[in-house]
Each structure stands twice: as C-alpha cells, then as structure tokens.
Scaffold this active site. Sequence first.
Site, PDB file in Angstrom:
ATOM      1  N   SER A   9       0.592  -1.162   0.103  1.00 29.16           N
ATOM      2  CA  SER A   9       0.154   0.069  -0.071  1.00 29.16           C
ATOM      3  C   SER A   9       0.919   1.333  -0.085  1.00 29.16           C
ATOM      4  O   SER A   9       1.890   1.362   0.681  1.00 29.16           O
ATOM      5  CB  SER A   9      -0.906  -0.120   1.247  1.00 29.16           C
ATOM      6  OG  SER A   9      -1.416   1.355   1.694  1.00 29.16           O
ATOM      7  N   GLY A  10       0.670   2.191  -0.883  1.00 31.63           N
ATOM      8  CA  GLY A  10       1.312   3.417  -1.122  1.00 31.63           C
ATOM      9  C   GLY A  10       1.264   4.477   0.212  1.00 31.63           C
ATOM     10  O   GLY A  10       2.123   4.545   0.873  1.00 31.63           O
ATOM     11  N   SER A  11       0.108   4.420   0.577  1.00 31.63           N
ATOM     12  CA  SER A  11      -0.199   5.378   1.758  1.00 31.63           C
ATOM     13  C   SER A  11       0.240   4.731   3.024  1.00 31.63           C
ATOM     14  O   SER A  11       0.949   5.558   3.970  1.00 31.63           O
ATOM     15  CB  SER A  11      -1.505   5.654   1.930  1.00 31.63           C
ATOM     16  OG  SER A  11      -2.407   4.597   2.207  1.00 31.63           O
ATOM     17  N   GLY A  42      -1.839   5.227  -2.884  1.00 33.33           N
ATOM     18  CA  GLY A  42      -0.758   5.101  -3.808  1.00 33.33           C
ATOM     19  C   GLY A  42      -0.979   4.131  -4.964  1.00 33.33           C
ATOM     20  O   GLY A  42      -0.381   4.149  -5.944  1.00 33.33           O
ATOM     21  N   THR A  43      -1.546   2.862  -4.668  1.00 34.84           N
ATOM     22  CA  THR A  43      -1.897   1.713  -5.558  1.00 34.84           C
ATOM     23  C   THR A  43      -3.027   2.166  -6.685  1.00 34.84           C
ATOM     24  O   THR A  43      -2.757   1.902  -7.498  1.00 34.84           O
ATOM     25  CB  THR A  43      -2.407   0.345  -4.859  1.00 34.84           C
ATOM     26  OG1 THR A  43      -3.374   0.917  -3.778  1.00 34.84           O
ATOM     27  CG2 THR A  43      -1.032  -0.122  -4.264  1.00 34.84           C
TER      28      THR A  43
END
Length: 346
Positions: A91-93, A259-260
């Site tokens: 996960s980006g965040s 992010g994804t």
Amino acid sequence: MKPELTLHLMDTHAGGDVSRIVTGGIDRLPGATVRAQMEYLRDNADGLRRLLLEEPYGIPEMSVDLLVPATDARAAAGYIIMEVMGYPIYSGSNTICTATAVLEAGIVPKQEGRQCFLLESPAGLVQIEATVHEGVVEAITCEGLPSYIHSYQATIDVPGLGRVTYSVAYSGGFYALVDAASLGFDLTLDEERTLATTAHAIVEAIQAERGFSHYTLGDVGPLPFLHFMGPLELVADGYYRSRSATYVHPGVICRSTTGTGTSARLALMHHEGRIKPGDKLETVSLRETGFIGQFTSVERKGEYQVIGNNITGRGYVIARSDIVVNCDDPLVDCGALHHLLSSRHR
C-alpha cells in the site's frame, strides 16, 4: 493471561488515510520473511487486526501497520499492512506513513536533506527516499509495485446502473478503473456515500462474473478495489492532475487517492499512450489531498506492458500513545491475541 495488556502506537496519516503504526508490545512472529509473517498473522492470529480496526479502539476506515524486524539485512525495518479487507501485500499510503514513523521513532536517524533507506514489505524490499527540512519529514517517495493493465474497456451490466465500462489494472491488488463522469460524478465530498454504494455494486457484479490472475502470483483472490477517475488536466509539460476516489470496502472510500490507485491510473495512461517515462500524475482526493505518481519505466512481461513507478506524499504524526487492552472488557477478545502479546504480559 493478565487482565491488562499494553500496545505501543504511533498514529499517522497520509492524504487523510490514518495508519496506526504498532511500534511495540507484540512478540516476534514466526516466519523467514515478512511475507511469511503476514501469512501467519492472517491464518493464525487475526485478533490484532480486528482489535485495532473495530470498536472500542478503531474504525474500519483506518489501517494498521505492524513494525517487525526486517528479515533482509539490507532493510531498516519490516512492516505488515492490515486493513478492514484483510492483509494487502502493499500500500502506498501505508508505506509513506510507516516510513515517516520509522524516521520519527529514530529507527532510521533523520538526516537533513534527502536520505534513502529500504523497508521490507510483504511484497518485498521497498526503496524509500525521504526529504527532511529542519528536522521535519516533508515528503516520502516510495516505489510503487510493477503495474499493468489486465483488461481494457470491458463492460458489465450492474443492477441499478445499467451497462458500465471499466478497465482492470494490477498495482498491488486488482483495481477496476471507472470514468467518474460516465456515471454522473464530479468527485466532490458530498458524493462520498453514493460513490461507495456505486462502487460496491460494480465490484460485486465483476466478482460474480469473472476472476483475475496475476502473471506471476497467480490467483490473488477476487477483485477488491475500484478507482474512480476524473478528467485529466495537463498542468505543465509532463505533469498531469486528476480528481480521484478509491473504494476499498463496503461503505469505505479512502480519504486519500491511495498509492496503488495512483499506480493503477499511471498504468492505464501508459496503455492509452498518454504518458512517457518521467511524466507525473497528481491525484486529488475528495478532501483535496493528493499524491504524486511518476511513471519511470516499462518492460514487457509476457502479454503485458508492466510499468515501473513511484509515489510521493507526506505523512503526519497525529498521536503517540499506549493502548491498554483490558481482557475483562466484553468488547475485547483476548483469546484471539494470545499468539502475539509480549510474554511480559502473560
């Protein structure tokens, strides 16, 4: 087991998505890799995820990131991501928040200017670049997972909506990508509840009709996510902006654009010939927060064009706390935690 247990936390957010970082109070997990440790949690000790995302301690819109020792000596720390839908491998965040917490906790000492280090996620090693100014972590750039378009411009009949056109990207999970304007949305905050209801109906219809398989990972489960896309605006040469909203669970639209989700949109823009390596996309959420994704490279993997990308955002520390878990509390199931809690509590 003693009636009271303590977990050490640092609450953070990136783009509005709250990530609760567990920094202490949990025993070392079995498993030779962070991915294996994640699978142990998922299969044998799901109590921590449920404890911190459900009442009285949390809400489903949050995420939990458990810091663990890295199993790869090159990484400063490992982390396991827990969300209401389960255990995503990336996960980006959450990565932005975890990297911020690692710096703020002193696990990686801050260095003025730009500094780089590695974290170990369930998806593998992640390169982190942090920008620090006067001791403040002002930005985190992290690698997005290799992303690609699995299906382009498919259609499906959705009860109550009619025929919906969507594409499917993989960027750490499978995403349905849907043009928001085609369904009458402007992607404003007042639409949040309707967006969640609409996305749920589309995702359920897709899940009922078809499944998806990753070109190396194979079956990673049914498609869970949907990313609503606003119109693209060219802000400067090689720099685009678009409003966005990401659905992750019934009733839940992420506070950030994710992010994804941003990586998935980059994959679609490449598939449509809209961007070249080096170009950037700023996604803007319903709450006017944003992430910046950059398209960095492309490589053919079998039938797919797989893009390299990175995501830039800022994490904020909003609380440092100890949570007291009282096993006499009828809202707490300590039996689901006994695999995890530090032996000093037993």
